[in-house]
Design an enzyme around this catalytic site. Structure first.
Site: not given
Length: 245
Positions: A122, A210-212
């Site tokens: 993301m 911002g990440s996953r």
């Protein structure tokens, strides 16, 4: 859930502003000091409309910049309405973003065996609400403090701050999904616990900036997405379970 997200956004915004002011107080002091020394004395302001206009322009620029920052934060915390895909045979995407990994590997935290991993990255521009990929009951939840490597780094799954959730489907068994913080995302929120009901397409968490999210699926699941494909949380089908009827 939406009310909780907006309440979370309000307090997190205040917390972010506090941290920003605390860490940048020297820069802010220098900036406002610059504005003050540029501001003419009151008597001069009364005589010089040009100097007054310059000061007003500086204040306007500062206010406009703060409004833009507030708008970006509000945009980031948006919770859009969308059509949810619900099907016991399907695994839907737990997040908006891009598929950055589809690989078979050993899952060492919970299953201790091989699984198919599908990772969705993301960016800061994506919706950062996370959704249950399947329905069932939450059988495992654990938060892990850690590092803040970039979310696409191979070691981010095991070394970054992360939160692991396992949902148990009554027919197809357990699926693990893991929220992973990135270089910007320094906060993971998970709205579930062991024993809670998981409803496919409902929100279960949120990651900031911002990440996953990793999905760990059974080896016999049929993957329905491609590497690099853009997916939509709660809507895009990630995989299809093997028919066990």
């Amino acid at each position: 859930i939406c009310f909780r997200l907006w309440l979370l956004f309000f307090f997190d915004f205040l917390y972010t502003v506090f941290l920003w002011l605390s860490s940048c107080w020297i820069s802010l002091f220098a900036f406002f000091f610059f504005l003050m020394i540029r501001r003419p004395p009151r008597s001069t302001l009364d005589r010089s409309s040009a100097a007054s206009d310059v000061y007003k322009r500086q204040v306007f620029i500062l206010a406009a910049a703060l409004i833009v920052v507030l708008g970006i934060v509000i945009w980031f915390f948006r919770v859009p309405s969308r059509t949810v895909t619900t099907d016991d045979q399907l695994v839907v995407s737990p997040a908006d973003g891009k598929v950055v990994a589809i690989e078979e590997g050993l899952e060492t935290e919970y299953f201790k065996d091989k699984r198919i991993q599908v990772s969705v990255f993301m960016s800061p521009l994506n919706v950062h609400v996370n959704y249950y990929p399947i329905s069932g009951t939450t059988s495992y939840y654990k938060y892990h403090p850690g590092k803040y490597l970039v979310a696409w780094h191979p070691k981010s799954s095991t070394e970054n701050e992360r939160s692991t959730v396992v949902a148990n489907h009554p027919v197809h068994g357990e699926v693990l999904f893991r929220q992973i913080a990135g270089a910007l995302a320094r906060r993971i929120c998970t709205f579930t616990d062991v024993g809670r009901t998981a409803v496919q397409g409902n929100e279960f968490g949120f990651i900031k900036f911002g990440s996953r999210v990793d999905l760990l699926l059974p080896l016999d699941a049929r993957i329905e997405v491609d590497l690099g494909q853009t997916v939509t949380g709660a809507s895009t089908v990630i995989a299809r379970f093997k028919d066990r009827s």
